[in-house]
Design a protein around this motif. Structure first.
Motif, PDB file in Angstrom:
ATOM      1  N   ILE A  43      27.047  27.451  50.183  1.00 39.39           N
ATOM      2  CA  ILE A  43      25.607  27.577  49.956  1.00 39.39           C
ATOM      3  C   ILE A  43      25.156  29.009  50.232  1.00 39.39           C
ATOM      4  O   ILE A  43      24.419  29.622  49.447  1.00 39.39           O
ATOM      5  CB  ILE A  43      24.837  26.584  50.843  1.00 39.39           C
ATOM      6  N   ILE A  44      25.599  29.551  51.371  1.00 37.20           N
ATOM      7  CA  ILE A  44      25.199  30.912  51.735  1.00 37.20           C
ATOM      8  C   ILE A  44      25.804  31.922  50.766  1.00 37.20           C
ATOM      9  O   ILE A  44      25.136  32.881  50.352  1.00 37.20           O
ATOM     10  CB  ILE A  44      25.623  31.214  53.184  1.00 37.20           C
ATOM     11  N   ARG A  45      27.058  31.720  50.392  1.00 31.99           N
ATOM     12  CA  ARG A  45      27.699  32.651  49.446  1.00 31.99           C
ATOM     13  C   ARG A  45      26.956  32.670  48.113  1.00 31.99           C
ATOM     14  O   ARG A  45      26.698  33.742  47.544  1.00 31.99           O
ATOM     15  CB  ARG A  45      29.156  32.247  49.223  1.00 31.99           C
ATOM     16  N   ALA A  46      26.567  31.487  47.645  1.00 27.64           N
ATOM     17  CA  ALA A  46      25.816  31.433  46.379  1.00 27.64           C
ATOM     18  C   ALA A  46      24.460  32.114  46.526  1.00 27.64           C
ATOM     19  O   ALA A  46      23.998  32.798  45.610  1.00 27.64           O
ATOM     20  CB  ALA A  46      25.642  29.977  45.949  1.00 27.64           C
ATOM     21  N   GLY A  47      23.822  31.930  47.687  1.00 28.44           N
ATOM     22  CA  GLY A  47      22.537  32.574  47.912  1.00 28.44           C
ATOM     23  C   GLY A  47      22.648  34.083  47.939  1.00 28.44           C
ATOM     24  O   GLY A  47      21.813  34.793  47.367  1.00 28.44           O
TER      25      GLY A  47
ATOM     26  N   PRO B  12      19.960  40.108  43.080  1.00 27.88           N
ATOM     27  CA  PRO B  12      20.369  41.035  42.014  1.00 27.88           C
ATOM     28  C   PRO B  12      21.241  42.185  42.527  1.00 27.88           C
ATOM     29  O   PRO B  12      21.013  42.709  43.622  1.00 27.88           O
ATOM     30  CB  PRO B  12      19.034  41.557  41.466  1.00 27.88           C
ATOM     31  N   ARG B  13      22.207  42.558  41.724  1.00 26.22           N
ATOM     32  CA  ARG B  13      23.139  43.624  42.118  1.00 26.22           C
ATOM     33  C   ARG B  13      22.409  44.940  42.375  1.00 26.22           C
ATOM     34  O   ARG B  13      22.839  45.755  43.209  1.00 26.22           O
ATOM     35  CB  ARG B  13      24.186  43.814  41.013  1.00 26.22           C
TER      36      ARG B  13
ATOM     37  N   ALA C 239      20.631  49.788  45.483  1.00 25.37           N
ATOM     38  CA  ALA C 239      19.486  50.518  46.041  1.00 25.37           C
ATOM     39  C   ALA C 239      19.674  50.733  47.547  1.00 25.37           C
ATOM     40  O   ALA C 239      19.351  51.815  48.072  1.00 25.37           O
ATOM     41  CB  ALA C 239      18.193  49.747  45.778  1.00 25.37           C
ATOM     42  N   ALA C 240      20.197  49.710  48.244  1.00 23.87           N
ATOM     43  CA  ALA C 240      20.446  49.842  49.683  1.00 23.87           C
ATOM     44  C   ALA C 240      21.496  50.921  49.945  1.00 23.87           C
ATOM     45  O   ALA C 240      21.374  51.712  50.899  1.00 23.87           O
ATOM     46  CB  ALA C 240      20.893  48.502  50.262  1.00 23.87           C
ATOM     47  N   ASP C 241      22.529  50.956  49.110  1.00 26.30           N
ATOM     48  CA  ASP C 241      23.560  51.990  49.260  1.00 26.30           C
ATOM     49  C   ASP C 241      22.980  53.380  48.974  1.00 26.30           C
ATOM     50  O   ASP C 241      23.345  54.367  49.621  1.00 26.30           O
ATOM     51  CB  ASP C 241      24.730  51.705  48.320  1.00 26.30           C
ATOM     52  N   ALA C 242      22.063  53.437  48.021  1.00 27.00           N
ATOM     53  CA  ALA C 242      21.509  54.732  47.617  1.00 27.00           C
ATOM     54  C   ALA C 242      20.675  55.369  48.722  1.00 27.00           C
ATOM     55  O   ALA C 242      20.620  56.598  48.835  1.00 27.00           O
ATOM     56  CB  ALA C 242      20.661  54.564  46.356  1.00 27.00           C
TER      57      ALA C 242
ATOM     58  N   ARG D   8      25.773  46.451  57.476  1.00 28.96           N
ATOM     59  CA  ARG D   8      25.046  45.517  58.327  1.00 28.96           C
ATOM     60  C   ARG D   8      23.546  45.592  58.086  1.00 28.96           C
ATOM     61  O   ARG D   8      22.872  44.562  57.959  1.00 28.96           O
ATOM     62  CB  ARG D   8      25.354  45.787  59.796  1.00 28.96           C
ATOM     63  N   ASP D   9      23.001  46.806  58.006  1.00 31.79           N
ATOM     64  CA  ASP D   9      21.570  46.962  57.768  1.00 31.79           C
ATOM     65  C   ASP D   9      21.187  46.497  56.362  1.00 31.79           C
ATOM     66  O   ASP D   9      20.100  45.952  56.159  1.00 31.79           O
ATOM     67  CB  ASP D   9      21.157  48.423  57.960  1.00 31.79           C
ATOM     68  N   ARG D  10      22.078  46.738  55.421  1.00 31.59           N
ATOM     69  CA  ARG D  10      21.814  46.265  54.057  1.00 31.59           C
ATOM     70  C   ARG D  10      21.678  44.751  54.037  1.00 31.59           C
ATOM     71  O   ARG D  10      20.757  44.200  53.419  1.00 31.59           O
ATOM     72  CB  ARG D  10      22.951  46.699  53.126  1.00 31.59           C
ATOM     73  N   LEU D  11      22.597  44.072  54.752  1.00 31.37           N
ATOM     74  CA  LEU D  11      22.554  42.610  54.817  1.00 31.37           C
ATOM     75  C   LEU D  11      21.317  42.135  55.571  1.00 31.37           C
ATOM     76  O   LEU D  11      20.633  41.196  55.148  1.00 31.37           O
ATOM     77  CB  LEU D  11      23.824  42.092  55.494  1.00 31.37           C
ATOM     78  N   ARG D  12      21.007  42.825  56.672  1.00 32.74           N
ATOM     79  CA  ARG D  12      19.918  42.395  57.551  1.00 32.74           C
ATOM     80  C   ARG D  12      18.541  42.622  56.947  1.00 32.74           C
ATOM     81  O   ARG D  12      17.666  41.746  57.030  1.00 32.74           O
ATOM     82  CB  ARG D  12      20.032  43.127  58.886  1.00 32.74           C
ATOM     83  N   PHE D  13      18.331  43.773  56.329  1.00 33.18           N
ATOM     84  CA  PHE D  13      16.992  44.142  55.895  1.00 33.18           C
ATOM     85  C   PHE D  13      16.733  43.912  54.402  1.00 33.18           C
ATOM     86  O   PHE D  13      15.574  43.784  54.001  1.00 33.18           O
ATOM     87  CB  PHE D  13      16.718  45.611  56.219  1.00 33.18           C
ATOM     88  N   ILE D  14      17.774  43.886  53.597  1.00 33.50           N
ATOM     89  CA  ILE D  14      17.577  43.804  52.150  1.00 33.50           C
ATOM     90  C   ILE D  14      18.047  42.467  51.575  1.00 33.50           C
ATOM     91  O   ILE D  14      17.283  41.777  50.888  1.00 33.50           O
ATOM     92  CB  ILE D  14      18.322  44.958  51.440  1.00 33.50           C
ATOM     93  N   ILE D  15      19.294  42.106  51.849  1.00 31.91           N
ATOM     94  CA  ILE D  15      19.906  40.963  51.164  1.00 31.91           C
ATOM     95  C   ILE D  15      19.444  39.629  51.747  1.00 31.91           C
ATOM     96  O   ILE D  15      18.964  38.753  51.013  1.00 31.91           O
ATOM     97  CB  ILE D  15      21.439  41.071  51.201  1.00 31.91           C
TER      98      ILE D  15
END
Length: 260
Positions: free
Chosen positions: A148-152, A157-158, A163-166, A172-179
């Motif tokens: 369920i989490i993997r599908a979420g 959107p890619r 954008a987080a990488d840019a 960790r911050d990308r997952l926490r704040f964006i994804i």
């Protein structure tokens, strides 16, 4: 052209179905010469003595069931998130571990897993039957929660990842704040449904004598021989809880749809 069916027809069908079901139960009980004793059931749910509320065995068992569900769900979330991240990671060994776990858990019976946790794992790590049951349910439900989490996470959107990488965010911050903030509204409804499954599956802990709702029902039947009354009451308690959670899931899905 399709015509809309009247709701009265649905109501009539429901009443007819319930009527036939009740008739079959009563006919079966009469054939067995069963003596109904519904007047005794309330004392096994609760009693009021001198103005004091005394929970009965079924209510105490429900409390244990809720406690099992609470602890199992917390551990399930941890296992689910860790497994989902391993499945999506670039580590070959991480993906292998996650895949082996998922295939092993999802392709073996829950009862066998419970026996392994209780008779093998519990003595090794020194835990009692309650925590053996909690861990078993958590690992079992975690295998479904991980997907369920993997599908979420994959539904985000890619471009959000890019954008987080840019802007230089760490993984960790990308997952926490964006994804995660974008994935949680999609993950929450099916994860709430997982709680319903967890409540129902907790009944299997009766085989290792954890004092949850089903175990208390079995004990009462052995003492009172009120099989029909006790099982109908236990089933009704489970039904009230799961239907309430189902309504909560529907409300969450409705709110999530409005927020999109």
């Amino acid at each position: 052209m399709l015509t809309r069916k009247s709701p009265l027809i649905d109501i009539a069908q429901l009443i007819a179905f319930v009527g036939v079901l009740v008739w079959l139960i009563l006919a079966g009980a009469q054939a067995m010469e069963y003596n109904w004793q519904w007047y005794r059931v309330d004392r096994y749910i609760y009693r009021i003595i001198d103005g004091e509320f005394i929970p009965g065995p079924l209510l105490r068992g429900l409390g244990v069931t809720i406690e099992i569900t609470f602890y199992s769900m917390i551990i399930t979330l941890v296992i689910s998130l860790a497994t989902a991240l391993l499945r999506l990671s670039g580590s070959v060994s991480g993906r292998l571990v996650a895949t082996v776990y998922l295939e092993a858990i999802r392709n073996t019976p829950l009862l066998i897993q419970l026996f392994l946790f209780y008779f093998v794992l519990a003595p090794i790590i020194g835990i009692d039957r309650f925590w053996a049951g909690v861990l078993c349910l958590a690992f079992f439900e975690g295998s479904f929660g991980a997907e369920i989490i993997r599908a979420g996470l994959q539904s985000v959107p890619r471009g959000q990842y890019e954008a987080a990488d840019a802007i230089g965010l760490t993984r960790r911050d990308r997952l926490r704040f964006i994804i995660l903030p974008q994935a949680i509204p999609l993950i929450l409804p099916p994860m709430t449904g997982l709680v319903i499954s967890l409540i129902k599956h907790s009944a299997i802990l009766s085989v290792i004598a954890v004092a949850e709702l089903t175990t208390q029902g079995l004990d009462l039947i052995s003492e009172t021989f009120m099989a029909f009354e006790i099982w109908f009451t236990v089933g009704a308690i489970y039904l009230v809880i799961t239907v309430s959670l189902s309504l909560l899931v529907s409300w969450i899905e409705h709110r999530a749809a409005i927020g999109r």
